[in-house]
Design a protein around this motif. Structure first.
Motif, PDB file in Angstrom:
ATOM      1  N   ARG A 115       0.814  -1.214   0.000  1.00  0.00           N
ATOM      2  CA  ARG A 115       0.000   0.000   0.000  1.00  0.00           C
ATOM      3  C   ARG A 115       0.851   1.270   0.000  1.00  0.00           C
ATOM      4  O   ARG A 115       0.345   2.363  -0.220  1.00  0.00           O
ATOM      5  CB  ARG A 115      -0.957   0.004   1.187  1.00  0.00           C
ATOM      6  CG  ARG A 115      -2.168  -0.884   0.977  1.00  0.00           C
ATOM      7  CD  ARG A 115      -3.243  -0.621   2.017  1.00  0.00           C
ATOM      8  NE  ARG A 115      -2.784  -0.786   3.378  1.00  0.00           N
ATOM      9  CZ  ARG A 115      -2.877  -1.915   4.074  1.00  0.00           C
ATOM     10  NH1 ARG A 115      -3.397  -2.975   3.524  1.00  0.00           N
ATOM     11  NH2 ARG A 115      -2.451  -1.966   5.311  1.00  0.00           N
ATOM     12  N   CYS A 116       2.135   1.120   0.263  1.00  0.00           N
ATOM     13  CA  CYS A 116       3.032   2.275   0.246  1.00  0.00           C
ATOM     14  C   CYS A 116       3.166   2.777  -1.189  1.00  0.00           C
ATOM     15  O   CYS A 116       3.353   1.997  -2.113  1.00  0.00           O
ATOM     16  CB  CYS A 116       4.416   1.899   0.771  1.00  0.00           C
ATOM     17  SG  CYS A 116       4.449   1.388   2.484  1.00  0.00           S
ATOM     18  N   LYS A 117       3.077   4.071  -1.360  1.00  0.00           N
ATOM     19  CA  LYS A 117       3.212   4.687  -2.677  1.00  0.00           C
ATOM     20  C   LYS A 117       4.336   5.700  -2.632  1.00  0.00           C
ATOM     21  O   LYS A 117       4.592   6.325  -1.603  1.00  0.00           O
ATOM     22  CB  LYS A 117       1.914   5.375  -3.105  1.00  0.00           C
ATOM     23  CG  LYS A 117       0.697   4.457  -3.097  1.00  0.00           C
ATOM     24  CD  LYS A 117       0.839   3.341  -4.090  1.00  0.00           C
ATOM     25  CE  LYS A 117      -0.369   2.418  -4.030  1.00  0.00           C
ATOM     26  NZ  LYS A 117      -0.067   1.046  -4.193  1.00  0.00           N
ATOM     27  N   SER A 154      -5.982  -7.977   2.335  1.00  0.00           N
ATOM     28  CA  SER A 154      -6.678  -8.476   3.517  1.00  0.00           C
ATOM     29  C   SER A 154      -7.657  -7.453   4.079  1.00  0.00           C
ATOM     30  O   SER A 154      -8.506  -7.794   4.875  1.00  0.00           O
ATOM     31  CB  SER A 154      -5.658  -8.846   4.596  1.00  0.00           C
ATOM     32  OG  SER A 154      -4.973  -7.693   5.027  1.00  0.00           O
ATOM     33  N   GLY A 155      -7.496  -6.191   3.691  1.00  0.00           N
ATOM     34  CA  GLY A 155      -8.388  -5.161   4.187  1.00  0.00           C
ATOM     35  C   GLY A 155      -8.031  -4.677   5.573  1.00  0.00           C
ATOM     36  O   GLY A 155      -8.716  -3.859   6.142  1.00  0.00           O
ATOM     37  N   ALA A 156      -6.963  -5.171   6.125  1.00  0.00           N
ATOM     38  CA  ALA A 156      -6.550  -4.750   7.459  1.00  0.00           C
ATOM     39  C   ALA A 156      -5.953  -3.354   7.382  1.00  0.00           C
ATOM     40  O   ALA A 156      -5.060  -3.094   6.607  1.00  0.00           O
ATOM     41  CB  ALA A 156      -5.516  -5.724   8.023  1.00  0.00           C
ATOM     42  N   GLY A 157      -6.472  -2.448   8.166  1.00  0.00           N
ATOM     43  CA  GLY A 157      -5.958  -1.087   8.170  1.00  0.00           C
ATOM     44  C   GLY A 157      -4.580  -1.039   8.796  1.00  0.00           C
ATOM     45  O   GLY A 157      -4.286  -1.776   9.730  1.00  0.00           O
ATOM     46  N   SER A 158      -3.743  -0.180   8.282  1.00  0.00           N
ATOM     47  CA  SER A 158      -2.399  -0.113   8.821  1.00  0.00           C
ATOM     48  C   SER A 158      -1.863   1.305   8.710  1.00  0.00           C
ATOM     49  O   SER A 158      -1.798   1.855   7.633  1.00  0.00           O
ATOM     50  CB  SER A 158      -1.482  -1.071   8.081  1.00  0.00           C
ATOM     51  OG  SER A 158      -0.162  -0.893   8.515  1.00  0.00           O
ATOM     52  N   VAL A 159      -1.479   1.846   9.824  1.00  0.00           N
ATOM     53  CA  VAL A 159      -0.869   3.163   9.829  1.00  0.00           C
ATOM     54  C   VAL A 159       0.537   3.072   9.278  1.00  0.00           C
ATOM     55  O   VAL A 159       1.030   3.976   8.623  1.00  0.00           O
ATOM     56  CB  VAL A 159      -0.846   3.726  11.270  1.00  0.00           C
ATOM     57  CG1 VAL A 159      -0.076   5.028  11.339  1.00  0.00           C
ATOM     58  CG2 VAL A 159      -2.247   3.901  11.792  1.00  0.00           C
ATOM     59  N   SER A 160       1.202   1.919   9.476  1.00  0.00           N
ATOM     60  CA  SER A 160       2.598   1.777   9.076  1.00  0.00           C
ATOM     61  C   SER A 160       2.780   1.759   7.566  1.00  0.00           C
ATOM     62  O   SER A 160       3.884   1.922   7.087  1.00  0.00           O
ATOM     63  CB  SER A 160       3.191   0.504   9.673  1.00  0.00           C
ATOM     64  OG  SER A 160       2.528  -0.620   9.152  1.00  0.00           O
ATOM     65  N   ALA A 161       1.715   1.585   6.793  1.00  0.00           N
ATOM     66  CA  ALA A 161       1.843   1.524   5.340  1.00  0.00           C
ATOM     67  C   ALA A 161       2.393   2.820   4.771  1.00  0.00           C
ATOM     68  O   ALA A 161       3.086   2.811   3.767  1.00  0.00           O
ATOM     69  CB  ALA A 161       0.495   1.204   4.696  1.00  0.00           C
ATOM     70  N   SER A 162       2.111   3.927   5.407  1.00  0.00           N
ATOM     71  CA  SER A 162       2.597   5.208   4.891  1.00  0.00           C
ATOM     72  C   SER A 162       3.867   5.670   5.588  1.00  0.00           C
ATOM     73  O   SER A 162       4.380   6.734   5.303  1.00  0.00           O
ATOM     74  CB  SER A 162       1.514   6.265   5.049  1.00  0.00           C
ATOM     75  OG  SER A 162       1.228   6.429   6.428  1.00  0.00           O
ATOM     76  N   LEU A 163       4.407   4.869   6.475  1.00  0.00           N
ATOM     77  CA  LEU A 163       5.546   5.261   7.287  1.00  0.00           C
ATOM     78  C   LEU A 163       6.772   5.599   6.461  1.00  0.00           C
ATOM     79  O   LEU A 163       7.479   6.544   6.748  1.00  0.00           O
ATOM     80  CB  LEU A 163       5.855   4.147   8.286  1.00  0.00           C
ATOM     81  CG  LEU A 163       6.998   4.394   9.262  1.00  0.00           C
ATOM     82  CD1 LEU A 163       6.652   5.581  10.163  1.00  0.00           C
ATOM     83  CD2 LEU A 163       7.243   3.161  10.099  1.00  0.00           C
ATOM     84  N   TYR A 164       7.062   4.810   5.425  1.00  0.00           N
ATOM     85  CA  TYR A 164       8.312   4.963   4.704  1.00  0.00           C
ATOM     86  C   TYR A 164       8.181   5.774   3.426  1.00  0.00           C
ATOM     87  O   TYR A 164       9.141   5.921   2.702  1.00  0.00           O
ATOM     88  CB  TYR A 164       8.878   3.588   4.355  1.00  0.00           C
ATOM     89  CG  TYR A 164       9.145   2.764   5.580  1.00  0.00           C
ATOM     90  CD1 TYR A 164      10.180   3.089   6.432  1.00  0.00           C
ATOM     91  CD2 TYR A 164       8.339   1.689   5.903  1.00  0.00           C
ATOM     92  CE1 TYR A 164      10.422   2.361   7.565  1.00  0.00           C
ATOM     93  CE2 TYR A 164       8.585   0.949   7.032  1.00  0.00           C
ATOM     94  CZ  TYR A 164       9.626   1.288   7.858  1.00  0.00           C
ATOM     95  OH  TYR A 164       9.862   0.564   8.977  1.00  0.00           O
ATOM     96  N   THR A 165       7.021   6.285   3.118  1.00  0.00           N
ATOM     97  CA  THR A 165       6.832   6.947   1.836  1.00  0.00           C
ATOM     98  C   THR A 165       7.583   8.259   1.714  1.00  0.00           C
ATOM     99  O   THR A 165       7.943   8.650   0.624  1.00  0.00           O
ATOM    100  CB  THR A 165       5.331   7.193   1.560  1.00  0.00           C
ATOM    101  OG1 THR A 165       4.808   7.956   2.645  1.00  0.00           O
ATOM    102  CG2 THR A 165       4.584   5.896   1.412  1.00  0.00           C
ATOM    103  N   ASN A 166       7.847   8.906   2.812  1.00  0.00           N
ATOM    104  CA  ASN A 166       8.503  10.202   2.724  1.00  0.00           C
ATOM    105  C   ASN A 166       9.923  10.194   3.259  1.00  0.00           C
ATOM    106  O   ASN A 166      10.473  11.240   3.564  1.00  0.00           O
ATOM    107  CB  ASN A 166       7.678  11.256   3.473  1.00  0.00           C
ATOM    108  CG  ASN A 166       6.354  11.490   2.818  1.00  0.00           C
ATOM    109  OD1 ASN A 166       6.272  11.499   1.595  1.00  0.00           O
ATOM    110  ND2 ASN A 166       5.311  11.652   3.607  1.00  0.00           N
ATOM    111  N   LEU A 167      10.516   9.018   3.388  1.00  0.00           N
ATOM    112  CA  LEU A 167      11.908   8.965   3.878  1.00  0.00           C
ATOM    113  C   LEU A 167      12.863   9.469   2.835  1.00  0.00           C
ATOM    114  O   LEU A 167      12.721   9.353   1.690  1.00  0.00           O
ATOM    115  CB  LEU A 167      12.283   7.535   4.274  1.00  0.00           C
ATOM    116  CG  LEU A 167      11.642   7.028   5.551  1.00  0.00           C
ATOM    117  CD1 LEU A 167      12.055   5.589   5.793  1.00  0.00           C
ATOM    118  CD2 LEU A 167      12.020   7.852   6.739  1.00  0.00           C
TER     119      LEU A 167
END
Length: 175
Positions: free
Chosen positions: A35-37, A162-175
């Motif tokens: 989900r990370c973009k 899986s539809g499981a929500g995850s805050v960590s999915a966006s964690l690395y997008t702006n590194l």
């Protein structure tokens, strides 16, 4: 894991627990990563380190809390959990390869060649995930997928998440 091992009356039940846990966890973990973009090079490298750490922890799960003198540890435990080890290893290896491709700064034609070489069982949907994680625009994704089709990359069907929500999915997008 040691408590669960104690609660289950037979080793086969613990193996089943480990298999089911790994299937569920790895699927959700992969979904969160996919989900990370617009993952930067640095973000892809950090994700690779994190994936390796998670893979190591999962591979140690069946033997956590056992002593070398236990009858179910050592070579016997390796044989008992060989299916688990292969499954976790293969799925996490696939994720590592995808992240390596995300971290490569290459022209689309070279990226397609590297994709075919590194992810032999990969298909067009796997390549689409790589391109989306790299931050390609829709038009560039379509042209790269056409290039991949011409290069012999098989078509694939979209992954079901899986539809499981995850805050960590966006964690690395702006590194």
């Amino acid at each position: 894991a040691p408590r669960i091992r104690e609660q289950l009356s037979q080793e086969a039940y613990f193996r089943k627990f480990c298999d089911d846990f790994a299937d569920s966890f790895v699927t959700r973990f992969q979904d969160a990563v996919f989900r990370c973009k617009k993952v930067s090079d640095m973000g892809a490298q950090q994700l690779l380190l994190d994936v390796h750490a998670v893979k190591s922890a999962l591979l140690q799960l069946p033997t956590v809390g056992t002593r070398p003198s236990d009858s179910d540890s050592g070579a016997n435990a390796g044989a008992n959990f060989s299916h688990y080890t292969k499954r976790v290893g293969a799925e996490m290896q696939r994720l590592e390869v995808i992240l390596k491709l995300v971290g490569m700064q290459l022209e689309p034609s070279i990226l397609v060649d590297n994709f075919k070489t590194l992810l032999v069982t990969g298909n067009s949907e796997d390549l689409r995930m790589v391109l989306e994680m790299k931050g390609f625009k829709k038009g560039d994704i379509q042209s790269t997928l056409r290039l991949a089709e011409q290069a012999g990359v098989p078509k694939g069907t979209p992954r079901q998440t899986s539809g499981a929500g995850s805050v960590s999915a966006s964690l690395y997008t702006n590194l």
